[in-house]
Write a protein that holds these residues in place. Structure first.
Motif, PDB file in Angstrom:
ATOM      1  N   PRO A   1     -30.205  12.279  58.181  1.00  0.00           N
ATOM      2  CA  PRO A   1     -30.128  10.819  58.301  1.00  0.00           C
ATOM      3  C   PRO A   1     -30.921  10.083  57.215  1.00  0.00           C
ATOM      4  CG  PRO A   1     -30.565  11.798  60.454  1.00  0.00           C
ATOM      5  CD  PRO A   1     -30.689  12.892  59.427  1.00  0.00           C
ATOM      6  N   VAL A   2     -32.032  10.664  56.771  1.00  0.00           N
ATOM      7  CA  VAL A   2     -32.832  10.048  55.707  1.00  0.00           C
ATOM      8  C   VAL A   2     -32.047  10.067  54.397  1.00  0.00           C
ATOM      9  CG1 VAL A   2     -34.972  10.248  54.370  1.00  0.00           C
ATOM     10  CG2 VAL A   2     -34.994  10.670  56.837  1.00  0.00           C
ATOM     11  N   ILE A   3     -31.438  11.204  54.096  1.00  0.00           N
ATOM     12  CA  ILE A   3     -30.637  11.340  52.877  1.00  0.00           C
ATOM     13  C   ILE A   3     -29.451  10.383  52.929  1.00  0.00           C
ATOM     14  CG2 ILE A   3     -29.134  12.929  51.602  1.00  0.00           C
ATOM     15  CD1 ILE A   3     -31.128  15.183  52.521  1.00  0.00           C
ATOM     16  N   LYS A   4     -28.781  10.306  54.090  1.00  0.00           N
ATOM     17  CA  LYS A   4     -27.626   9.415  54.234  1.00  0.00           C
ATOM     18  C   LYS A   4     -28.027   7.951  54.130  1.00  0.00           C
ATOM     19  CE  LYS A   4     -24.823  12.611  56.881  1.00  0.00           C
ATOM     20  NZ  LYS A   4     -24.346  13.020  58.189  1.00  0.00           N
ATOM     21  N   ALA A   5     -29.198   7.581  54.645  1.00  0.00           N
ATOM     22  CA  ALA A   5     -29.663   6.191  54.565  1.00  0.00           C
ATOM     23  C   ALA A   5     -29.880   5.794  53.108  1.00  0.00           C
ATOM     24  CB  ALA A   5     -30.947   6.009  55.370  1.00  0.00           C
TER      25      ALA A   5
ATOM     26  N   PHE B   1     -31.655   9.504  41.933  1.00  0.00           N
ATOM     27  CA  PHE B   1     -30.438   9.643  42.725  1.00  0.00           C
ATOM     28  C   PHE B   1     -29.370   8.833  42.013  1.00  0.00           C
ATOM     29  CE2 PHE B   1     -33.898  10.336  45.631  1.00  0.00           C
ATOM     30  CZ  PHE B   1     -33.491  11.480  46.298  1.00  0.00           C
ATOM     31  N   THR B   2     -28.227   9.431  41.773  1.00  0.00           N
ATOM     32  CA  THR B   2     -27.174   8.777  41.015  1.00  0.00           C
ATOM     33  C   THR B   2     -25.858   8.856  41.772  1.00  0.00           C
ATOM     34  OG1 THR B   2     -28.278   9.499  39.000  1.00  0.00           O
ATOM     35  CG2 THR B   2     -26.016   8.726  38.773  1.00  0.00           C
ATOM     36  N   ARG B   3     -25.175   7.707  41.831  1.00  0.00           N
ATOM     37  CA  ARG B   3     -23.831   7.697  42.410  1.00  0.00           C
ATOM     38  C   ARG B   3     -22.879   8.303  41.402  1.00  0.00           C
ATOM     39  NH1 ARG B   3     -22.441   1.893  44.592  1.00  0.00           N
ATOM     40  NH2 ARG B   3     -20.543   2.963  45.170  1.00  0.00           N
ATOM     41  N   THR B   4     -22.019   9.168  41.858  1.00  0.00           N
ATOM     42  CA  THR B   4     -21.075   9.807  40.951  1.00  0.00           C
ATOM     43  C   THR B   4     -19.965   8.836  40.567  1.00  0.00           C
ATOM     44  OG1 THR B   4     -19.810  10.701  42.807  1.00  0.00           O
ATOM     45  CG2 THR B   4     -21.513  12.117  41.868  1.00  0.00           C
ATOM     46  N   MET B   5     -19.411   9.071  39.401  1.00  0.00           N
ATOM     47  CA  MET B   5     -18.303   8.265  38.906  1.00  0.00           C
ATOM     48  C   MET B   5     -17.021   9.093  39.023  1.00  0.00           C
ATOM     49  SD  MET B   5     -19.387   5.294  37.817  1.00  0.00           S
ATOM     50  CE  MET B   5     -18.235   4.688  36.608  1.00  0.00           C
TER      51      MET B   5
ATOM     52  N   MET C   1     -27.657   2.676  48.530  1.00  0.00           N
ATOM     53  CA  MET C   1     -27.162   2.594  47.159  1.00  0.00           C
ATOM     54  C   MET C   1     -25.701   2.173  47.136  1.00  0.00           C
ATOM     55  SD  MET C   1     -28.981   5.788  45.225  1.00  0.00           S
ATOM     56  CE  MET C   1     -28.185   5.352  43.673  1.00  0.00           C
ATOM     57  N   THR C   2     -24.915   2.643  48.090  1.00  0.00           N
ATOM     58  CA  THR C   2     -23.506   2.276  48.161  1.00  0.00           C
ATOM     59  C   THR C   2     -23.350   0.800  48.496  1.00  0.00           C
ATOM     60  OG1 THR C   2     -22.921   4.509  48.859  1.00  0.00           O
ATOM     61  CG2 THR C   2     -21.327   2.780  49.339  1.00  0.00           C
TER      62      THR C   2
ATOM     63  N   VAL D   1     -23.793  10.353  46.398  1.00  0.00           N
ATOM     64  CA  VAL D   1     -25.059  10.205  45.682  1.00  0.00           C
ATOM     65  C   VAL D   1     -25.644  11.593  45.474  1.00  0.00           C
ATOM     66  CG1 VAL D   1     -27.396   9.258  45.787  1.00  0.00           C
ATOM     67  CG2 VAL D   1     -25.478   7.926  46.685  1.00  0.00           C
ATOM     68  N   THR D   2     -25.984  11.917  44.226  1.00  0.00           N
ATOM     69  CA  THR D   2     -26.532  13.239  43.937  1.00  0.00           C
ATOM     70  C   THR D   2     -27.919  13.118  43.314  1.00  0.00           C
ATOM     71  OG1 THR D   2     -25.425  13.251  41.788  1.00  0.00           O
ATOM     72  CG2 THR D   2     -24.270  14.320  43.598  1.00  0.00           C
ATOM     73  N   PRO D   3     -28.807  14.040  43.666  1.00  0.00           N
ATOM     74  CA  PRO D   3     -30.151  14.004  43.084  1.00  0.00           C
ATOM     75  C   PRO D   3     -30.217  14.795  41.781  1.00  0.00           C
ATOM     76  CG  PRO D   3     -30.074  15.660  44.790  1.00  0.00           C
ATOM     77  CD  PRO D   3     -28.711  15.019  44.745  1.00  0.00           C
ATOM     78  N   SER D   4     -31.128  14.406  40.931  1.00  0.00           N
ATOM     79  CA  SER D   4     -31.525  15.230  39.785  1.00  0.00           C
ATOM     80  C   SER D   4     -33.041  15.197  39.788  1.00  0.00           C
ATOM     81  CB  SER D   4     -30.942  14.689  38.477  1.00  0.00           C
ATOM     82  OG  SER D   4     -31.366  13.370  38.253  1.00  0.00           O
ATOM     83  N   TRP D   5     -33.648  16.317  39.419  1.00  0.00           N
ATOM     84  CA  TRP D   5     -35.086  16.463  39.636  1.00  0.00           C
ATOM     85  C   TRP D   5     -35.858  16.612  38.342  1.00  0.00           C
ATOM     86  CZ3 TRP D   5     -36.246  15.262  44.373  1.00  0.00           C
ATOM     87  CH2 TRP D   5     -35.307  15.481  45.395  1.00  0.00           C
ATOM     88  N   ASN D   6     -37.063  16.060  38.336  1.00  0.00           N
ATOM     89  CA  ASN D   6     -38.048  16.248  37.284  1.00  0.00           C
ATOM     90  C   ASN D   6     -38.868  17.472  37.703  1.00  0.00           C
ATOM     91  OD1 ASN D   6     -40.904  16.060  36.481  1.00  0.00           O
ATOM     92  ND2 ASN D   6     -40.282  14.208  35.408  1.00  0.00           N
TER      93      ASN D   6
END
Length: 188
Positions: free
Chosen positions: A35-39, A70-74, A44-45, A145-150
């Motif tokens: 639910p946290v990830i979906k929120a 976190f980036t929304r995919t195109m 963002m949506t 929405v997909t994450p990318s990490w440092n």
């Protein structure tokens, strides 16, 4: 994890117990985390034009460490079959059927059709004909929405979440003999 030279055989019942605990832990963690990830994704949506958001970890010094983003995919614009019968008729007119539409023809057709923006018609650029049964699906931001990490951020987060590892460190060694539920006192 280093492998033992002569590992002790593990009883099937112990392997099953470990798997049962692992499944339940995974399920419980998912119920808390999903639910946290979906929120985050939903926010963002819902936020017009939001394509990316940075995740930062506040440091005791007052500075912040970038964890990632976190980036929304195109989605690319594409064409898709919406009425197979009409596309089958068109393919038949083109001599591209053998009881069904040849997959290679359909793939080639979908790659060469274009949208006439004035009329909304789908045009086969090879023949100039209108192709019915195919729709244009515009591209753009998706709800994914997909994450990318440092790397430094991941290391910092993993350090803070070490208590999870500590709580599960005995799972690979769990046996029916050493598995016990905590005893609760009255009123707990």
């Amino acid at each position: 994890m280093p492998e033992e030279e002569n590992p002790t055989p593990v009883a099937q019942s112990d392997l099953a117990l470990r798997a049962a605990v692992a499944y339940r832990v995974k399920k419980r963690v998912g119920l808390i985390c999903d639910p946290v990830i979906k929120a985050n994704a939903q926010h963002m949506t819902d936020e017009a034009g939001s394509k990316s958001r940075t995740a930062e970890l506040p440091l005791p010094s007052g500075a912040v460490m970038q964890l990632g983003s976190f980036t929304r995919t195109m989605a690319k614009a594409k064409f898709e079959v919406v009425d197979e019968e009409k596309v089958l008729d068109y393919a038949d007119e083109q001599g591209e059927t053998q009881y069904v539409i040849r997959p290679s023809f359909l793939k080639a057709l979908l790659s060469r059709v274009t949208l006439n923006p004035k009329t909304g018609d789908i045009i086969d650029t090879a023949t100039g004909e209108i192709v019915e049964g195919i729709a244009y699906v515009p591209g753009g931001l998706t709800d994914t929405v997909t994450p990318s990490w440092n790397n430094d951020g991941v290391d910092a987060l993993d350090g803070l979440l070490g208590f999870v590892d500590a709580a599960l460190e005995n799972l690979p060694h769990l046996t029916a003999a050493n598995f016990a539920l905590p005893e609760l006192e009255a009123g707990q």
